[in-house]
Design a protein around this motif. Structure first.
Motif, short mmCIF file in Angstrom:
data_model
loop_
_atom_site.label_atom_id
_atom_site.label_comp_id
_atom_site.label_asym_id
_atom_site.label_seq_id
_atom_site.Cartn_x
_atom_site.Cartn_y
_atom_site.Cartn_z
N LEU A 91 0.82 -1.20 0.00
CA LEU A 91 0.00 0.00 0.00
C LEU A 91 0.86 1.26 0.00
O LEU A 91 0.63 2.19 -0.78
CB LEU A 91 -0.90 -0.04 1.25
N GLY A 92 1.85 1.29 0.88
CA GLY A 92 2.69 2.47 1.01
C GLY A 92 3.43 2.81 -0.27
O GLY A 92 3.54 3.98 -0.64
N SER A 93 3.91 1.78 -0.99
CA SER A 93 4.68 2.07 -2.19
C SER A 93 3.79 2.71 -3.26
O SER A 93 4.20 3.64 -3.94
CB SER A 93 5.37 0.81 -2.70
N PHE A 94 2.54 2.26 -3.37
CA PHE A 94 1.64 2.86 -4.35
C PHE A 94 1.27 4.28 -3.96
O PHE A 94 1.31 5.19 -4.79
CB PHE A 94 0.37 2.03 -4.49
N ALA A 95 0.92 4.46 -2.68
CA ALA A 95 0.50 5.78 -2.22
C ALA A 95 1.63 6.79 -2.41
O ALA A 95 1.42 7.88 -2.92
CB ALA A 95 0.07 5.71 -0.76
N SER A 96 2.85 6.41 -2.04
CA SER A 96 3.93 7.39 -2.10
C SER A 96 4.32 7.71 -3.55
O SER A 96 4.72 8.83 -3.86
CB SER A 96 5.14 6.91 -1.31
N TYR A 97 4.15 6.74 -4.43
CA TYR A 97 4.45 7.03 -5.84
C TYR A 97 3.47 8.07 -6.37
O TYR A 97 3.87 9.04 -7.02
CB TYR A 97 4.36 5.76 -6.69
N SER A 98 2.18 7.90 -6.06
CA SER A 98 1.23 8.87 -6.60
C SER A 98 1.40 10.23 -5.93
O SER A 98 1.18 11.26 -6.57
CB SER A 98 -0.21 8.35 -6.50
N ILE A 99 1.81 10.24 -4.66
CA ILE A 99 2.07 11.53 -4.01
C ILE A 99 3.22 12.25 -4.71
O ILE A 99 3.13 13.42 -5.05
CB ILE A 99 2.38 11.33 -2.51
N GLU A 100 4.31 11.52 -4.94
CA GLU A 100 5.47 12.13 -5.60
C GLU A 100 5.09 12.69 -6.97
O GLU A 100 5.50 13.77 -7.35
CB GLU A 100 6.59 11.09 -5.78
N LYS A 101 4.29 11.91 -7.68
CA LYS A 101 3.90 12.33 -9.02
C LYS A 101 3.07 13.61 -8.95
O LYS A 101 3.23 14.52 -9.76
CB LYS A 101 3.09 11.20 -9.67
#
Lengths: 505, 154
Positions: free
Chosen positions: A273-283
């Motif tokens: 979950l964290g890896s997906f969430a943080s990728y979209s935040i960075e984007k």
């Protein structure tokens, strides 16, 4: 300082020769299964559970924990070098990581992911040390009603975060709970659901079920679409990044660590979950969004930090409340129960060596991983070229030997084969087996707390949502129901589908 | 497949869940249910069976209402060549001993993939068995005999 003296106890444990060796074995195996696509930490931990019987509990848990966070390191290597996620939590890393590798910057991507993971691992180790004891304090005051509600919340969250259909995920939890009721009734000793088989009188064996679904079942599924892995390995140059690179990755690593740590603690959370969430935040917050998907180093730094942070903070609910937030934690609970330890808030107080030993070993393990991953990268790149057909017969051999050794009973081998087929069929019918495993592990405890709570309330089912007498339980229940209702709202449901679709792309 | 089943995956998933619920429902007949106050051994399973059956029906109805992909050909070969050797291992381990049982089990599972050449399959089988025996029997000391009574061992 209490914390310091506790960490002292922990390091004393973790730095003993035996524990250092097993920690190393754990992170080494974790890196290997992380690198190898098609073999994950759940199956690996299932295969190794029988071996841990003979070890002291702290040593066993140190090794098993190492496999989980070690797999987070290894998974990113495969994602970056051959555009295949070695682990589900590295899916987003592959997007930008592989592009970087194609541009000849694989060294930078690997360095970033290793350093990001190490930083996240260090921070989350301290988070566990800081947050777990007070949480356990609170949990000590929990009665059966609170525990029941907490478990319902954990199951609800795992359902809300499962892939695909919500009704199917709930059905899987129910099926898991039902399988957990097989065997003697806790209170009366009445045999239940043994269908005339005396081998079932102690219930379905946990190791056989987990190995069957996540080991054998996975193999059948993987063989179905056996693809030749095209070795499109790009060259990687020096691992030392420039000053400018360093500047770009610091903020994403910090953000990824924060996001991953928070989402890891949530029931149902974990590394993915964290890896997906943080990728979209960075984007979203990036000034040059167009670079994402074409080799943005932030797209490697943030999710890799987040998945390692999440992998480790998901130990908090497991160690303090005895509640597994994902299948790997369910395996850990299984390992504790096999060792004769009742998971729950008492673990910290009654077995400080165990708790603090695991915490300290995580930091040591992360350090080992940093050393293992960066200079030895060449070995891992060779390893990921091993075709799946060379692996699966070995996995089957280890599963067969392992599951038999649990009780020297051929029945466990048959159980494993049957659950292999069941696991395969469920995946074919688009049912995620993860909620089933959680339900199975929690089942017995859930029933016990339900019966105790109902005895205490004299049969009043509203005890769980009574805000005056049991406020904590009521809040947990409301959150659990809320989580399910929110997912059912059409617009949110659509977003959830989109998020998972992005994942499978 | 009847034409009214628009989403076979959901339809059969629901059917499977109903079947499982039915099997457990039979088992509940022998169990005292008790009351909500003093729950018997059958109370909690009964609640689960009812819920599971309900969800089975919902998922089955979804299979009639929504459209979905068919599940394609069932890979009987893969299913059989993976699960049967495992069962074979369980049946023959005591009689044959670990070496012959594991050799046959591992070799048959290699047939599940169509990308093996015979020599590669045999070499890998030998390597896996040697490795397993070295690690589990000599390394970890599992109490299994290498050759069982059926092949003249003990």
């Amino acid at each position: 300082m209490d914390l310091l003296s506790n960490l002292g106890i922990g390091f004393e444990q973790a730095l003993s020769a035996t524990n250092l060796i097993y920690c190393f074995i754990g992170v080494l195996l974790g890196t290997i299964v992380g690198v190898l696509p098609g073999l994950g930490p759940v199956a690996t931990i299932a295969m190794l559970l029988p071996i841990t019987f003979g070890l002291p509990p702290v040593t066993a848990l140190i090794m098993l924990a190492g496999i989980y966070y070690g797999a987070q390191y290894g998974g990113s290597t495969t994602a970056i070098m051959i555009n295949l996620p070695g682990e589900p939590s590295s899916v987003v890393t592959a997007i930008d990581g592989y592009q970087l590798a194609k541009q000849g910057k694989a060294g930078l991507a690997l360095f970033t992911s290793a350093v990001g993971s190490f930083f996240a691992g260090t921070v989350s180790t301290f988070l566990i040390a800081g947050f777990a004891p007070p949480l356990a304090e609170v949990a000590l005051r929990f009665g059966p009603a609170e525990y029941f509600s907490l478990m319902v919340l954990g199951l609800a969250a795992s359902v809300a975060l499962a892939h695909g259909s919500l009704v199917k995920a709930i059905a899987m939890v129910l099926l898991g709970l039902l399988l957990g009721t097989v065997g003697q009734d806790l209170y009366t000793g009445t045999p239940r659901f043994n269908f005339g088989l005396s081998d079932l009188s102690d219930g379905v064996d946990f190791v056989a079920l987990a190995m069957g679904i996540f080991g054998i079942g996975e193999i059948i599924r993987n063989l179905e679409d056996e693809k030749t892995r095209i070795p499109i390995v790009s060259r990687f140059r020096d691992l030392i990044p420039t000053k400018e690179d360093l500047k770009t990755i610091i903020a994403p690593i910090l953000r990824g660590t924060a996001v991953g740590s928070m989402l890891g603690i949530l029931p149902g959370g974990g590394a993915i979950l964290g890896s997906f969430a943080s990728y979209s935040i960075e984007k979203r917050i990036s000034k040059h969004q167009e670079k994402f998907g074409k080799g943005a180093i932030e797209g490697v730094a943030a999710p890799e930090s987040a998945n390692n942070a999440g992998a480790q903070t998901s130990f908090i609910p497991m160690l303090t409340l005895g509640i597994p937030s994902n299948p790997v934690m369910a395996m850990m609970i299984g390992a504790l129960i096999i060792q004769g330890i009742v998971p729950g808030p008492n673990v910290i107080n009654e077995r400080p060596q165990l708790f603090w030993g695991i915490v300290a070993s995580m930091w040591i393990g992360n350090l080992m991983l940093l050393i293992l991953n960066l200079p030895l990268i060449g070995i891992w790149v060779k390893l990921m070229m091993i075709p799946y057909r060379m692996l699966y017969p070995a996995i089957i051999a280890v599963c067969c030997i392992g599951v038999y050794s649990v009780g020297n009973n051929p029945f466990d081998v048959y159980t494993m084969a049957v659950f292999g087929i069941i696991g395969y069929v469920l995946v074919k019918l688009d049912c995620e087996p993860a909620p089933l495993l959680l339900g199975f592990v929690i089942g017995r405890m859930l029933e016990e707390y339900l019966r105790r709570a109902m005895l205490l309330s004299r049969g009043d089912p509203f005890v769980f949502v009574n805000f005056y007498e049991r406020p904590i339980s009521a809040v947990l229940m409301v959150v659990a129901i809320g989580a399910l209702v929110i997912v059912l709202i059409p617009s949110v449901g659509k977003k959830r589908e989109e998020a998972f679709r992005e994942e499978t792309k | 497949m009847p034409s009214f089943v628009k989403n076979p995956k959901d339809f059969f998933c629901g059917l499977l869940l109903l079947a499982i619920a039915a099997i457990f429902a039979v088992g509940i007949f022998e169990l005292p249910i008790g009351t909500a106050f003093r729950m018997g051994p059958g109370y909690f399973p009964l609640v689960l069976v009812i819920l599971l059956a309900a969800f089975g029906v919902i998922i089955m109805i979804n299979g009639l209402r929504t459209t979905g992909e068919p599940f394609g050909a069932i890979p009987w070969r893969g299913v059989a060549l993976i699960s049967l050797p495992v069962i074979f291992y369980g049946v023959t381990l005591k009689g044959l001993g670990i070496v012959p049982a594991l050799v046959i089990t591992v070799f048959v599972t290699t047939l599940a993939s169509q990308r093996w050449s015979l020599t590669m399959a045999l070499t890998s089988t030998a390597a896996i068995v040697v490795f397993s025996v070295a690690v589990f029997i000599y390394g970890l000391g599992l109490p299994l005999s290498l050759y069982g009574p059926w092949v003249g061992g003990y």
